[in-house]
Write an enzyme that holds these catalytic residues in place. Sequence first.
Site, PDB file in Angstrom:
ATOM      1  N   HIS A   1      -2.827  -8.963  12.670  1.00 43.50           N
ATOM      2  CA  HIS A   1      -2.093  -7.652  11.861  1.00 43.50           C
ATOM      3  C   HIS A   1      -1.624  -6.888  13.095  1.00 43.50           C
ATOM      4  O   HIS A   1      -2.609  -6.659  13.971  1.00 43.50           O
ATOM      5  CB  HIS A   1      -2.932  -6.920  10.831  1.00 43.50           C
ATOM      6  CG  HIS A   1      -2.648  -5.699  10.541  1.00 43.50           C
ATOM      7  ND1 HIS A   1      -1.368  -5.590  10.081  1.00 43.50           N
ATOM      8  CD2 HIS A   1      -3.392  -4.573  10.804  1.00 43.50           C
ATOM      9  CE1 HIS A   1      -1.103  -4.272   9.880  1.00 43.50           C
ATOM     10  NE2 HIS A   1      -2.174  -3.485  10.188  1.00 43.50           N
TER      11      HIS A   1
ATOM     12  N   SER B   1      -7.235  -1.571   6.319  1.00 48.58           N
ATOM     13  CA  SER B   1      -8.215  -0.556   6.705  1.00 48.58           C
ATOM     14  C   SER B   1      -8.995  -0.187   5.323  1.00 48.58           C
ATOM     15  O   SER B   1      -8.570  -0.553   4.268  1.00 48.58           O
ATOM     16  CB  SER B   1      -7.677   0.878   6.797  1.00 48.58           C
ATOM     17  OG  SER B   1      -6.884   0.669   8.275  1.00 48.58           O
TER      18      SER B   1
ATOM     19  N   CYS C   1      -3.571  -3.039   4.351  1.00 48.05           N
ATOM     20  CA  CYS C   1      -2.591  -4.203   4.944  1.00 48.05           C
ATOM     21  C   CYS C   1      -3.151  -5.439   4.805  1.00 48.05           C
ATOM     22  O   CYS C   1      -2.275  -6.377   5.005  1.00 48.05           O
ATOM     23  CB  CYS C   1      -2.621  -3.907   6.478  1.00 48.05           C
ATOM     24  SG  CYS C   1      -2.128  -2.189   7.122  1.00 48.05           S
TER      25      CYS C   1
ATOM     26  N   GLU D   1       1.015  -1.213   0.031  1.00 50.08           N
ATOM     27  CA  GLU D   1       0.112  -0.008   0.195  1.00 50.08           C
ATOM     28  C   GLU D   1       0.985   1.285   0.103  1.00 50.08           C
ATOM     29  O   GLU D   1       0.522   2.179   0.118  1.00 50.08           O
ATOM     30  CB  GLU D   1      -1.044   0.023   0.989  1.00 50.08           C
ATOM     31  CG  GLU D   1      -0.373  -0.084   2.578  1.00 50.08           C
ATOM     32  CD  GLU D   1      -1.386   0.106   3.743  1.00 50.08           C
ATOM     33  OE1 GLU D   1      -2.134   1.419   3.707  1.00 50.08           O
ATOM     34  OE2 GLU D   1      -1.511  -0.760   4.541  1.00 50.08           O
TER      35      GLU D   1
HETATM   36  N1  CAA Z   1       2.177   4.315  30.387  1.00 54.28           N
HETATM   37  C1  CAA Z   1       1.405   3.517  29.731  1.00 54.28           C
HETATM   38  N2  CAA Z   1       0.427   3.620  28.786  1.00 54.28           N
HETATM   39  C2  CAA Z   1       0.048   4.749  28.713  1.00 54.28           C
HETATM   40  C3  CAA Z   1       0.812   5.958  28.929  1.00 54.28           C
HETATM   41  C4  CAA Z   1       1.950   5.917  29.845  1.00 54.28           C
HETATM   42  N3  CAA Z   1       2.632   6.827  30.087  1.00 54.28           N
HETATM   43  N4  CAA Z   1       0.071   6.787  28.381  1.00 54.28           N
HETATM   44  C5  CAA Z   1      -0.779   6.467  27.387  1.00 54.28           C
HETATM   45  N5  CAA Z   1      -0.774   5.085  27.557  1.00 54.28           N
HETATM   46  C6  CAA Z   1      -1.772   4.010  26.909  1.00 54.28           C
HETATM   47  C7  CAA Z   1      -3.136   4.590  26.721  1.00 54.28           C
HETATM   48  O1  CAA Z   1      -3.950   4.386  27.710  1.00 54.28           O
HETATM   49  C8  CAA Z   1      -3.724   4.111  25.547  1.00 54.28           C
HETATM   50  O2  CAA Z   1      -3.930   2.488  25.931  1.00 54.28           O
HETATM   51  P1  CAA Z   1      -5.248   1.896  25.542  1.00 54.28           P
HETATM   52  O3  CAA Z   1      -5.418   1.849  24.317  1.00 54.28           O
HETATM   53  O4  CAA Z   1      -5.067   0.597  25.995  1.00 54.28           O
HETATM   54  O5  CAA Z   1      -6.300   2.624  26.162  1.00 54.28           O
HETATM   55  C9  CAA Z   1      -2.199   3.748  24.777  1.00 54.28           C
HETATM   56  O6  CAA Z   1      -1.193   3.864  25.644  1.00 54.28           O
HETATM   57  C10 CAA Z   1      -2.308   4.452  23.551  1.00 54.28           C
HETATM   58  O7  CAA Z   1      -2.714   6.046  23.988  1.00 54.28           O
HETATM   59  P2  CAA Z   1      -3.717   6.939  23.259  1.00 54.28           P
HETATM   60  O8  CAA Z   1      -4.859   6.093  22.669  1.00 54.28           O
HETATM   61  O9  CAA Z   1      -3.960   7.979  24.003  1.00 54.28           O
HETATM   62  O10 CAA Z   1      -2.760   7.296  21.845  1.00 54.28           O
HETATM   63  P3  CAA Z   1      -3.058   7.995  20.820  1.00 54.28           P
HETATM   64  O11 CAA Z   1      -4.383   8.636  20.614  1.00 54.28           O
HETATM   65  O12 CAA Z   1      -1.921   9.298  20.658  1.00 54.28           O
HETATM   66  O13 CAA Z   1      -2.531   7.184  19.614  1.00 54.28           O
HETATM   67  C11 CAA Z   1      -3.096   5.417  18.040  1.00 54.28           C
HETATM   68  C12 CAA Z   1      -2.921   5.906  19.344  1.00 54.28           C
HETATM   69  C13 CAA Z   1      -4.679   6.057  17.761  1.00 54.28           C
HETATM   70  C14 CAA Z   1      -3.360   3.995  17.875  1.00 54.28           C
HETATM   71  C15 CAA Z   1      -2.297   6.150  17.047  1.00 54.28           C
HETATM   72  O14 CAA Z   1      -1.124   5.774  17.324  1.00 54.28           O
HETATM   73  C16 CAA Z   1      -2.643   6.063  15.700  1.00 54.28           C
HETATM   74  O15 CAA Z   1      -3.376   6.900  14.973  1.00 54.28           O
HETATM   75  N6  CAA Z   1      -2.035   5.063  14.997  1.00 54.28           N
HETATM   76  C17 CAA Z   1      -2.314   4.701  13.431  1.00 54.28           C
HETATM   77  C18 CAA Z   1      -3.547   4.193  13.408  1.00 54.28           C
HETATM   78  C19 CAA Z   1      -3.558   2.643  13.801  1.00 54.28           C
HETATM   79  O16 CAA Z   1      -2.352   2.005  13.909  1.00 54.28           O
HETATM   80  N7  CAA Z   1      -4.730   2.009  13.854  1.00 54.28           N
HETATM   81  C20 CAA Z   1      -4.784   0.637  14.351  1.00 54.28           C
HETATM   82  C21 CAA Z   1      -5.970  -0.109  13.707  1.00 54.28           C
HETATM   83  S1  CAA Z   1      -6.125   0.138  11.970  1.00 54.28           S
HETATM   84  C22 CAA Z   1      -5.018  -0.904  11.190  1.00 54.28           C
HETATM   85  O17 CAA Z   1      -4.648  -2.003  11.886  1.00 54.28           O
HETATM   86  C23 CAA Z   1      -4.442  -0.801   9.707  1.00 54.28           C
HETATM   87  C24 CAA Z   1      -3.007  -0.030   9.940  1.00 54.28           C
HETATM   88  O18 CAA Z   1      -2.035  -0.722   9.523  1.00 54.28           O
HETATM   89  C25 CAA Z   1      -2.966   1.413  10.048  1.00 54.28           C
END
Ligand code: CAA
Length: 391
Positions: free
Chosen positions: A237, A312, A115, A83
């Site tokens: 994945h 996705s 993916c 992709e």
């Molecule tokens: N110590 C331990 N854990 C902590 C922490 C700390 N100090 N601070 C935060 N965390 C935890 C949070 O509690 C959270 O855990 P949970 O999900 O279990 O609640 C985790 O860390 C992530 O924190 P946030 O949700 O606040 O993080 P974020 O909003 O900044 O980003 C994300 C997370 C949305 C996944 C981001 O990384 C993102 O957009 N990633 C790209 C999209 C993605 O990977 N999506 C996955 C599904 S889609 C897919 O699989 C296709 C693909 O390949 C893209």
Amino acid sequence: MAGETAVGIHDLSFATTEFVLPHTALADHNGTDIGKYHLGIGQRSMSVPGADEDIVTMGAAAAAPIIARHGFDRIRTVVLATESSIDQAKSAGVYVHSLLGLPSATRVVELKQACYGATAALQFAIGLVHRDPAQQVLVVASDISKYDLESPGEATQGAAAAAMLVGSDPALLRVEEPSGLFTADVMDFWRPNYRDAALVDGQESITAYLQAVECTWKDYTERGGRALDAFSAFCYHQPFTKMAYKAHRGLLNSCGYDTDEAEIARAIGRTTAYNAVLGNSYTASVYLGLASLLDGADDLAGQCVGLLSYGSGSVAEFFAGTVVPGYRDHLRTAGHREAIDRRKPVDYARYRELHEHSFPTDGGDHPTPSETTGPFRLAGLRGHKRVYEER
Ligand code: CAA
């Protein structure tokens, strides 16, 4: 009916980039508590491509050891899934085919569905092998995961290629029928043609992934698939490795099982070693999960493994495979370890420079700096044509 022939993954090899950014460097730069990266999303470092690396150089590097071991006499088809495509018309697989010196009597094509693409490629390959069990298919999954700087997705970037030789009487994994399938038109993650970095609605993407897990499993069981407790491990994945835990927890919940954390760790823990240090490799990710499991686990001979591929947009597939007795004699554990360990750490400033690298679009002669040491390199762009070199 697919027939009696056992078909599946005969060989599996991966390659990654020259450089690596530890998450500690990213956390130092943006002031994030490192616990969020190490524990919250389960990532330690991300592979970063040099200016003379791309999906072709990684894909060819992943596949070269397979060709060296098995030759190419039985390979009639190459399917490259990605992709992070480099051309709207020409398949990246044709460059890989050329770099590997494969015969001209080969069909080559590129597949895309985020993916999920490599799983479509694997299933197409299995169909071709059932049609003629003497033939083998080279499946290459190669991707560079790239998000905008300072965006939530940045910490989940990565890059790698997985190459699989698919054939009859496989040495590693026999792929089974049925598959559980699921498609839904959602905008959780996408990359319009004019953009270099993907766009993503992070929480929406997690929700969409979890729904896909539940729905593929439902379809899988309705089609006579195995019971949940028949599996000794699940390769999901892994856009970030904690996602596999979320997914398995969701699956257990939806099946009415207890979400016992020790049980989840037993099913998932051995599949995350490579993805935690490589980052998201999109199409390759689920097969790096399989490589991690096979390379790292105690003897799995005869055991059943579940694979959940999610792309996705979205398309997902759940299927099972049985690990072939004697598989350990065919693994590439040392080579995989070396691919990870040979990467050179970069600091945040250098990572940022590499992240922002792009070629001018004027059709001029644009050689790339020679900064990598892998077997293949992208020498530059000349007259809008990509020029590759073998070392
Ligand atoms: N110590 C331990 N854990 C902590 C922490 C700390 N100090 N601070 C935060 N965390 C935890 C949070 O509690 C959270 O855990 P949970 O999900 O279990 O609640 C985790 O860390 C992530 O924190 P946030 O949700 O606040 O993080 P974020 O909003 O900044 O980003 C994300 C997370 C949305 C996944 C981001 O990384 C993102 O957009 N990633 C790209 C999209 C993605 O990977 N999506 C996955 C599904 S889609 C897919 O699989 C296709 C693909 O390949 C893209």
